[in-house]
Scaffold this motif. Structure first.
Motif, PDB file in Angstrom:
ATOM      1  N   UNK A  37      39.652  79.040   2.583  1.00 38.30           N
ATOM      2  CA  UNK A  37      40.045  78.043   1.591  1.00 38.30           C
ATOM      3  C   UNK A  37      38.915  77.060   1.271  1.00 38.30           C
ATOM      4  N   UNK A  38      37.706  77.326   1.796  1.00 38.63           N
ATOM      5  CA  UNK A  38      36.579  76.426   1.555  1.00 38.63           C
ATOM      6  C   UNK A  38      35.422  77.192   0.924  1.00 38.63           C
ATOM      7  N   UNK A  39      34.483  76.435   0.331  1.00 42.54           N
ATOM      8  CA  UNK A  39      33.412  77.060  -0.451  1.00 42.54           C
ATOM      9  C   UNK A  39      32.074  77.079   0.261  1.00 42.54           C
ATOM     10  N   UNK A  40      31.956  76.389   1.414  1.00 41.42           N
ATOM     11  CA  UNK A  40      30.673  76.327   2.103  1.00 41.42           C
ATOM     12  C   UNK A  40      30.907  76.090   3.589  1.00 41.42           C
ATOM     13  N   UNK A  41      29.919  76.401   4.440  1.00 37.71           N
ATOM     14  CA  UNK A  41      30.056  76.117   5.872  1.00 37.71           C
ATOM     15  C   UNK A  41      30.310  74.644   6.172  1.00 37.71           C
ATOM     16  N   UNK A  42      29.724  73.756   5.383  1.00 39.26           N
ATOM     17  CA  UNK A  42      29.944  72.321   5.587  1.00 39.26           C
ATOM     18  C   UNK A  42      31.400  71.959   5.353  1.00 39.26           C
ATOM     19  N   UNK A  43      31.970  72.472   4.256  1.00 33.42           N
ATOM     20  CA  UNK A  43      33.389  72.238   3.980  1.00 33.42           C
ATOM     21  C   UNK A  43      34.267  72.857   5.061  1.00 33.42           C
ATOM     22  N   UNK A  44      33.906  74.053   5.486  1.00 31.66           N
ATOM     23  CA  UNK A  44      34.689  74.733   6.518  1.00 31.66           C
ATOM     24  C   UNK A  44      34.714  73.901   7.799  1.00 31.66           C
ATOM     25  N   UNK A  45      33.552  73.378   8.199  1.00 32.83           N
ATOM     26  CA  UNK A  45      33.476  72.569   9.421  1.00 32.83           C
ATOM     27  C   UNK A  45      34.326  71.312   9.289  1.00 32.83           C
ATOM     28  N   UNK A  46      34.225  70.641   8.135  1.00 34.38           N
ATOM     29  CA  UNK A  46      34.980  69.408   7.929  1.00 34.38           C
ATOM     30  C   UNK A  46      36.487  69.662   7.985  1.00 34.38           C
ATOM     31  N   UNK A  47      36.962  70.654   7.246  1.00 35.62           N
ATOM     32  CA  UNK A  47      38.402  70.890   7.165  1.00 35.62           C
ATOM     33  C   UNK A  47      38.958  71.490   8.449  1.00 35.62           C
ATOM     34  N   UNK A  48      38.139  72.245   9.178  1.00 33.88           N
ATOM     35  CA  UNK A  48      38.585  72.715  10.486  1.00 33.88           C
ATOM     36  C   UNK A  48      38.780  71.520  11.426  1.00 33.88           C
ATOM     37  N   UNK A  49      37.883  70.531  11.320  1.00 35.01           N
ATOM     38  CA  UNK A  49      38.055  69.306  12.095  1.00 35.01           C
ATOM     39  C   UNK A  49      39.342  68.578  11.729  1.00 35.01           C
ATOM     40  N   UNK A  50      39.672  68.543  10.429  1.00 33.84           N
ATOM     41  CA  UNK A  50      40.905  67.895   9.983  1.00 33.84           C
ATOM     42  C   UNK A  50      42.126  68.628  10.537  1.00 33.84           C
ATOM     43  N   UNK A  51      42.100  69.964  10.463  1.00 35.84           N
ATOM     44  CA  UNK A  51      43.217  70.768  10.978  1.00 35.84           C
ATOM     45  C   UNK A  51      43.398  70.535  12.477  1.00 35.84           C
ATOM     46  N   UNK A  52      42.292  70.524  13.217  1.00 39.58           N
ATOM     47  CA  UNK A  52      42.354  70.294  14.662  1.00 39.58           C
ATOM     48  C   UNK A  52      42.843  68.883  14.967  1.00 39.58           C
ATOM     49  N   UNK A  53      42.336  67.906  14.222  1.00 39.78           N
ATOM     50  CA  UNK A  53      42.731  66.509  14.406  1.00 39.78           C
ATOM     51  C   UNK A  53      44.228  66.335  14.150  1.00 39.78           C
ATOM     52  N   UNK A  54      44.757  67.033  13.149  1.00 41.04           N
ATOM     53  CA  UNK A  54      46.166  66.907  12.790  1.00 41.04           C
ATOM     54  C   UNK A  54      47.063  67.290  13.957  1.00 41.04           C
ATOM     55  N   UNK A  55      46.736  68.422  14.589  1.00 41.44           N
ATOM     56  CA  UNK A  55      47.543  68.859  15.728  1.00 41.44           C
ATOM     57  C   UNK A  55      47.459  67.849  16.873  1.00 41.44           C
ATOM     58  N   UNK A  56      46.236  67.411  17.219  1.00 41.05           N
ATOM     59  CA  UNK A  56      46.052  66.499  18.333  1.00 41.05           C
ATOM     60  C   UNK A  56      46.763  65.166  18.120  1.00 41.05           C
ATOM     61  N   UNK A  57      46.686  64.626  16.900  1.00 43.48           N
ATOM     62  CA  UNK A  57      47.330  63.345  16.606  1.00 43.48           C
ATOM     63  C   UNK A  57      48.843  63.461  16.722  1.00 43.48           C
ATOM     64  N   UNK A  58      49.416  64.517  16.134  1.00 40.83           N
ATOM     65  CA  UNK A  58      50.867  64.695  16.199  1.00 40.83           C
ATOM     66  C   UNK A  58      51.322  64.900  17.639  1.00 40.83           C
ATOM     67  N   UNK A  59      50.539  65.638  18.419  1.00 41.37           N
ATOM     68  CA  UNK A  59      50.898  65.887  19.808  1.00 41.37           C
ATOM     69  C   UNK A  59      50.799  64.621  20.646  1.00 41.37           C
ATOM     70  N   UNK A  60      49.804  63.774  20.354  1.00 39.13           N
ATOM     71  CA  UNK A  60      49.663  62.489  21.044  1.00 39.13           C
ATOM     72  C   UNK A  60      50.897  61.622  20.839  1.00 39.13           C
ATOM     73  N   UNK A  61      51.395  61.576  19.609  1.00 38.36           N
ATOM     74  CA  UNK A  61      52.547  60.741  19.302  1.00 38.36           C
ATOM     75  C   UNK A  61      53.846  61.322  19.843  1.00 38.36           C
TER      76      UNK A  61
END
Length: 412
Positions: A37-61
């Protein structure tokens, strides 16, 4: 303990193994799914971080809430809820047609899934306090074994189709739910349950309650530092070995397999013999110091084979620290609040999982320009060694203080 309890232990070990295999299946392919769903390795890295962050934040709460719910309604229904959340997450991820769907489903999955915390509470329910460190070690061995089998199978399935591991993982989660429904017994009898209170279930209150447990106190900081060091290692490993030794996927997969194998051996077999000779406090102290030296060894390694030597020696000496710490925290909690306590520990781990990628990316960014083999590429592991050394010093001081207080009370 009731006669059915040994069978219950076997049931929960099988449950955790299937759960970890299903989670491990998606490890090699989730970044690739994000990349579709991304157009470059930079975008892929950023959005993978967002996806990972989403799980961790929800699990923390959510972890303290789910843990407290298991204290009220029992472990079995909350585990079944977690299996349902996992299955839904896997299937929706495999069918996702947009990036926002990945983020939404990871938020949902993080909020629904606290199986590790509830499994630890389950083991505490069915185990006498003096045996908990050994049984937490068995549970840790199942975690390690699951992360040996899962990523290996996920890599093979992902080579066929990048979506296939998600459907296999979802199927395993469904089978685990059916296994839990028809086979897994409840561990918490009605007379040991306690009312659910929202004010005690939020993560801040849960962590305060954890620190207030008799005999725990500053060990909360030790758990937090050790968890942050461990997650920083996880998120740094592949890029570090690539920059330092030029490793590719095959070498990294083999090294992680070796980590899981040695960890499963130590926690599943060696730990019970160590506990027969040493107290959990002694194992925790030695293990934390050994872990600090292990991180330092990873950072200083100048050849790839040295990583295997450090893994072997570090795991054999320090591999029992986590189970020992977990038993100390569990034994400090009452029989009616094991779920809330283990949920607070899981919440602390989730917070570390959120912070670690930011730390590892920053530290690796400072040294990524250095030539292959340069010692400073080990900066993330030097940072981990420092955190673990601070945690070890806090733990040793804590244990010494409590021994002095116990001696003074006995003398009085």
């Amino acid at each position: 303990m009731p006669a059915a309890r040994p069978a219950a232990m076997r049931f929960i070990l099988i449950t955790v193994l299937i759960d970890m295999v299903s989670i491990g299946l998606i490890v090699p392919v989730l970044p690739l799914i994000v990349g579709t769903f991304t157009a470059s390795p930079t975008e892929q890295t950023f959005w993978f971080g967002v996806v990972t962050f989403s799980f961790g934040l929800a699990n923390f709460l959510a972890s303290p809430v789910l843990g407290a719910l298991s204290d009220r309604y029992g472990r079995r229904p909350v585990l079944l809820l977690g299996f349902t959340g996992l299955a839904t997450s896997f299937f929706v991820t495999g069918l996702a047609t947009a990036l926002w769907m990945l983020i939404a489903v990871r938020l949902f999955s993080g909020a629904m899934q606290s199986n590790a915390a509830v499994a630890n509470a389950y083991v505490a329910d069915i185990t006498a306090p003096e045996d908990r460190a050994r049984r937490f070690g068995l549970l840790g061995a199942m975690f390690g074994l699951g992360f040996i089998l899962g990523p290996a199978a996920g890599g093979l399935l992902g080579a066929i189709d990048v979506h296939l591991p998600f459907f296999v993982a979802g199927t395993l989660a469904v089978l685990n739910g059916l296994y839990g429904w028809f086979v897994l017994p409840e561990s918490l009898p009605p007379e040991r349950r306690r009312p659910f209170e929202w004010r005690r279930a939020n993560p801040v209150s849960a962590l305060r309650g954890l620190a207030a447990l008799r005999g725990v106190g500053s060990l909360v900081a030790v758990i937090g530092l050790a968890s942050l060091a461990q997650f920083t290692l996880h998120t740094s490993w592949v890029l570090y070995t690539t920059f330092k030794f030029g490793w590719g996927p095959a070498q990294n997969g083999a090294s992680l397999f070796f980590v899981g194998l040695t960890s499963a051996f130590v926690q599943g077999f060696l730990l019970k013999h160590l506990l027969a000779r040493f107290s959990p406090q002694r194992l925790a102290s030695v293990g934390l110091v050994a872990s600090s030296l292990t991180y330092l060894g990873f950072g200083l390694a100048s050849q790839g084979w040295m990583m295997y030597a450090v893994i072997l020696v570090g795991t054999l000496i320090g591999g029992g620290a986590q189970a020992a710490m977990q038993s100390l925290v569990s034994n400090a909690a009452g029989a009616t609040e094991q779920g809330r306590t283990m949920g607070a520990v899981a919440s602390l781990n989730s917070l570390s999982a959120v912070l670690a990628p930011v730390l590892s990316a920053t530290l690796l960014g400072l040294v990524s320009h250095r030539p292959q083999g340069d010692a400073w590429i080990g900066l993330p592991f030097f940072f981990c060694a420092l955190m673990q050394a601070v945690g070890a010093s806090i733990a040793i001081s804590h244990f010494r203080r409590h021994r002095r207080e116990a001696s003074a009370a006995a003398a009085a």
